[in-house]
Design a protein around this motif. Structure first.
Motif, short mmCIF file in Angstrom:
data_model
loop_
_atom_site.label_atom_id
_atom_site.label_comp_id
_atom_site.label_asym_id
_atom_site.label_seq_id
_atom_site.Cartn_x
_atom_site.Cartn_y
_atom_site.Cartn_z
N ARG B 47 0.81 -1.21 0.00
CA ARG B 47 0.00 0.00 0.00
C ARG B 47 0.85 1.28 0.00
O ARG B 47 0.64 2.19 -0.79
CB ARG B 47 -0.88 -0.03 1.26
CG ARG B 47 -1.63 1.24 1.51
CD ARG B 47 -2.42 1.10 2.81
NE ARG B 47 -2.93 2.39 3.20
CZ ARG B 47 -3.42 2.68 4.40
NH1 ARG B 47 -3.46 1.72 5.31
NH2 ARG B 47 -3.86 3.88 4.66
N TRP B 48 1.85 1.30 0.86
CA TRP B 48 2.64 2.53 1.01
C TRP B 48 3.63 2.73 -0.12
O TRP B 48 4.10 3.83 -0.35
CB TRP B 48 3.30 2.58 2.37
CG TRP B 48 2.26 2.74 3.45
CD1 TRP B 48 1.86 1.80 4.35
CD2 TRP B 48 1.46 3.89 3.67
NE1 TRP B 48 0.85 2.29 5.12
CE2 TRP B 48 0.58 3.58 4.73
CE3 TRP B 48 1.38 5.16 3.05
CZ2 TRP B 48 -0.36 4.49 5.20
CZ3 TRP B 48 0.46 6.07 3.52
CH2 TRP B 48 -0.41 5.73 4.59
N ARG B 50 2.74 1.93 -3.23
CA ARG B 50 1.86 2.51 -4.26
C ARG B 50 1.60 3.98 -3.97
O ARG B 50 1.49 4.80 -4.86
CB ARG B 50 0.55 1.73 -4.32
CG ARG B 50 0.64 0.57 -5.32
CD ARG B 50 -0.68 -0.15 -5.44
NE ARG B 50 -0.55 -1.53 -4.95
CZ ARG B 50 -1.18 -2.01 -3.90
NH1 ARG B 50 -2.00 -1.24 -3.20
NH2 ARG B 50 -1.00 -3.25 -3.53
N ALA B 51 1.58 4.29 -2.66
CA ALA B 51 1.28 5.66 -2.27
C ALA B 51 2.33 6.65 -2.78
O ALA B 51 2.04 7.83 -2.99
CB ALA B 51 1.16 5.76 -0.76
N ALA B 53 3.55 6.92 -5.59
CA ALA B 53 3.16 7.44 -6.90
C ALA B 53 2.23 8.64 -6.79
O ALA B 53 2.18 9.49 -7.68
CB ALA B 53 2.48 6.33 -7.71
N ASP B 54 1.49 8.72 -5.67
CA ASP B 54 0.59 9.87 -5.48
C ASP B 54 1.33 11.11 -5.03
O ASP B 54 0.73 12.18 -4.90
CB ASP B 54 -0.48 9.53 -4.45
CG ASP B 54 -1.30 8.32 -4.90
OD1 ASP B 54 -1.40 8.12 -6.13
OD2 ASP B 54 -1.78 7.58 -4.02
N TYR B 55 2.59 10.94 -4.70
CA TYR B 55 3.36 12.10 -4.25
C TYR B 55 4.56 12.31 -5.18
O TYR B 55 5.69 11.95 -4.84
CB TYR B 55 3.86 11.88 -2.82
CG TYR B 55 2.77 11.95 -1.78
CD1 TYR B 55 2.45 13.17 -1.16
CD2 TYR B 55 2.07 10.80 -1.42
CE1 TYR B 55 1.45 13.22 -0.21
CE2 TYR B 55 1.07 10.85 -0.47
CZ TYR B 55 0.77 12.06 0.13
OH TYR B 55 -0.21 12.11 1.07
#
Ligand SMILES: Nc1ncnc2c1ncn2[C@@H]1O[C@H](COP(=O)(O)OP(=O)(O)OP(=O)(O)O)[C@@H](O)[C@H]1O
Ligand SMILES: [Mg+2]
Lengths: 352, 269
Positions: B47-48, B50-51, B53-55
């Motif tokens: 999960r983290w 993948r996260a 990519a959002d930052y």
């Protein structure tokens, strides 16, 4: 005209003279050794010829030209350093080729000359090997080949054999001399090993504390040392105190209970040096010194004696001719010819 | 090979554990499925990762850091070569003082440097620029580069250069064909060490970095001031992974020991 002329060459570090007004003339094709104890200025002399140390005063002429005016890289001298100083990141062949590359020798001729020179020093098979994977003797040969390949005007060797073991050193001495004869390059060798200097050189320059003590052929310097220092440094010698007096118009030296006519001018207290192999045992004679045998050592082809005398311990070497020799504890008389004595002022005992 | 007593062995084990444990913990925590910092117990999740990519600012900051570290350490190594050769060879007046000056950035706290550079760069119009960052990083990594280049320059046998000169090499040829190759291991390890120092720097950089030039450590520092979530651990895990891959590659092509210990390819066997 002489090939290499050093005139009044002097180098001072602070107020200490490492080399003190050295005069030396070397002829083309000659093999000259600078011989002397550690710190006597041999390396400094060589480095001044090479151009890495600037003389305080004096001049160096090569083939009539002032060498000091030429940059070290343009002097065209081949140098073999004590540490070999091979380029560790290059193979043997690349090391040897370096000088030719710098001279701009075309590639074909370059590789031709490199393999010739490697063959000359017997390393043809190891051309592609790196120095760290070679023995000391092999590295030494590469260093020699690298210096020779540029056809130097002079070959300068700074204790090139001192890192090798005794057996290899002897082999390399013979080889070095052969190679030098083949190529005919004028060579200056620095060494502190008197046997090496005598074996290799046409002439020896014996140095002491920055000064030249004697320049001469090996045999001449050994037989007729100019000073007690030279006598002591070239081979073994006995140093004996003597008093000189005039008898019937001739100088006579009293040594212990014996007296010898003096070949040279001298007066007062002097020291006399005599080589161990020049001393013989005798029953009774004017020119002889009394003593007792302290030790006797058999060494195959000769006997080594230590004799207690009024002048201290005297070493005697006698050939083993198969005769009876004095035993330990025996009273003996020692004699030698007047011309076998080297006389120098008292206080200068050739010891080092 | 080496014979260590049980006591020494225990000590070494403890020591290595102490150094490696935090790194290990960070990597483990990065796989947590939870929204807070915790060691995953029943299951692991990406999960983290993948996260990240959002930052995208983390990715940008990463590249900022890489370029900054690469440039500043390369320039520092470039300057340290002449400096090291001069210090190693010549006995000139002020040699000690010069060495001390070159190494002095080690002695000044980075906070002080940060404030000083902030003030100075604003004054000369470099405030918040990448050039300013590079300049300031050159100053702090220079001592590391110099130390390693210096040790290889000092260890070099002068006679090798003399040999090249006697064979007719010009000053430039001596440097390019002999000196440089011989100090290259020192250069490489100096560069690597300087790179790490620069990449790692946060105390000083936090003062001078502007929004467009923020480095990765500064970005992470700013991030955890507002959020306490495992994103920083997954970013750290990525950096650790990249470092490990980098070291393995370096070891394959060059030999890590040689790089870090600074032993020249030319040293006798
Ligand atoms: N750069 C230097 N600075 C100061 N003194 C020096 C320097 N180089 C040599 N010397 C001194 O000059 C003297 C001669 O040194 P040199 O190296 O020529 O001796 P050497 O005969 O080659 O001795 P060795 O057999 O030990 O190599 C020594 O006393 C040495 O201490
Ligand atoms: Mg010497």
């Amino acid at each position: 005209m002489s090939f290499l002329v050093l005139e009044g060459l002097t180098k001072r570090f602070g107020d200490q003279a490492a080399v003190d007004s050295l005069d030396l003339v070397v002829e083309q094709g000659e093999f000259v050794s600078l011989l002397g104890p550690s710190g006597c200025g041999k390396t400094t002399t060589l480095q001044m010829i090479a151009g890495f140390v600037e003389p305080t005063s004096g001049s160096i002429l090569l083939d009539g030209r002032d060498l000091l005016a030429i940059k070290p890289s343009q002097r065209g001298l081949g140098i073999v350093f004590q540490s070999y100083a091979l380029f560790p990141h290059m193979t043997a062949a690349e090391n040897v080729a370096f000088g030719l590359e710098m001279q701009g020798v075309p590639r074909a001729e370059r590789s031709q000359r490199v393999s010739e020179t490697l063959a000359l020093v017997g390393l043809a098979a190891l051309a592609d090997r790196y120095p760290r994977r070679m023995s000391g003797g092999q590295q030494q040969r590469v260093a020699l080949a690298r210096a020779l390949v540029i056809r130097p005007r002079i070959l300068l060797l700074d204790e090139p054999l001192s890192n090798l073991d005794a057996k290899l050193r002897e082999e390399m001495q013979i080889e070095l001399r052969q190679i030098q004869r083949t190529v005919g390059t004028t060579t200056i060798l620095v060494t502190h090993d008197q046997a090496e200097a005598m074996a290799l050189s046409d002439r020896i320059v014996v140095m002491n504390k920055g000064r030249v003590e004697q320049i001469g052929r090996p045999h001449e310097a050994y037989e007729k040392p100019a000073s007690a220092f030279v006598a002591g440094f070239l081979g073994k010698t006995n140093v004996l105190p003597a008093a000189v007096e005039q008898r019937n118009g001739a100088a006579v030296a009293s040594i212990g209970d014996g007296s010898w006519p003096l070949p040279a001018e001298a007066s007062g207290r002097v020291t006399v040096s005599v080589r161990p192999e020049k001393i013989a045992f005798i029953d009774q004679a004017d020119c002889s010194l009394a003593g007792t045998v302290r030790t006797r050592i058999f060494q195959g082809n000769h006997w080594l004696y230590q004799i207690d005398t009024a002048c201290g311990l005297v070493t005697v070497i006698r050939q083993n001719a198969g005769e009876m020799m004095p035993a330990e504890g025996a009273a003996v008389r020692l004699t030698w010819r007047p011309q076998d004595m080297t006389v120098s002022p008292a206080g200068q005992d050739g010891r080092i | 090979m080496s014979r260590n007593g049980p006591l020494a062995l225990a000590f070494h084990t403890l020591f290595v554990t102490f150094i490696l444990a935090p790194i290990l913990v960070v990597c483990v925590v990065a796989f947590t499925p939870e929204g807070y910092l915790s060691v995953p117990t029943d299951r692991v999740s990406l999960r983290w990762f993948r996260a990240i990519a959002d930052y995208p600012e983390f990715i940008d900051a990463f590249w900022n850091s890489v370029w900054l570290a690469a440039a500043s350490s390369a320039i520092a190594v470039g300057f340290s070569v002449p400096a090291a050769l001069a210090i190693a060879r010549y006995d000139f007046t002020g040699r000690e003082a010069l060495t001390a000056l070159f190494l002095s950035p080690l002695m000044v706290p980075h906070v002080v440097l940060g404030i000083a550079f902030l003030r100075f760069f604003t004054q000369i119009g470099l405030g918040g620029t990448f050039v300013g960052l590079v300049l300031s990083h050159i100053v702090i990594v220079f001592p590391f580069a110099l130390r390693l280049v210096l040790s290889s320059a000092v260890g070099m046998d002068r006679a090798i250069e003399h040999a090249a000169i006697s064979l007719g090499a010009s000053d430039f040829a001596v440097f390019r064909r002999v000196t440089l190759p011989l100090i290259l291991p020192g250069l490489a390890s100096g560069w690597a060490l300087a790179f790490i120092q620069s990449f790692d720097e946060v105390t000083m950089t936090v003062f001078i970095a502007a929004p467009g030039t923020v480095t990765l450590p500064v970005r992470m520092f700013l991030y955890i001031q507002d959020n306490i979530d495992p994103l920083v651990t997954s970013v750290s895990a990525c950096v650790i992974a990249i470092t490990v891959v980098f070291l393995v590659v370096l070891d394959r092509i060059y030999g890590l020991e040689r790089l870090l210990v600074g032993r020249g390819s030319g040293d006798g066997a």
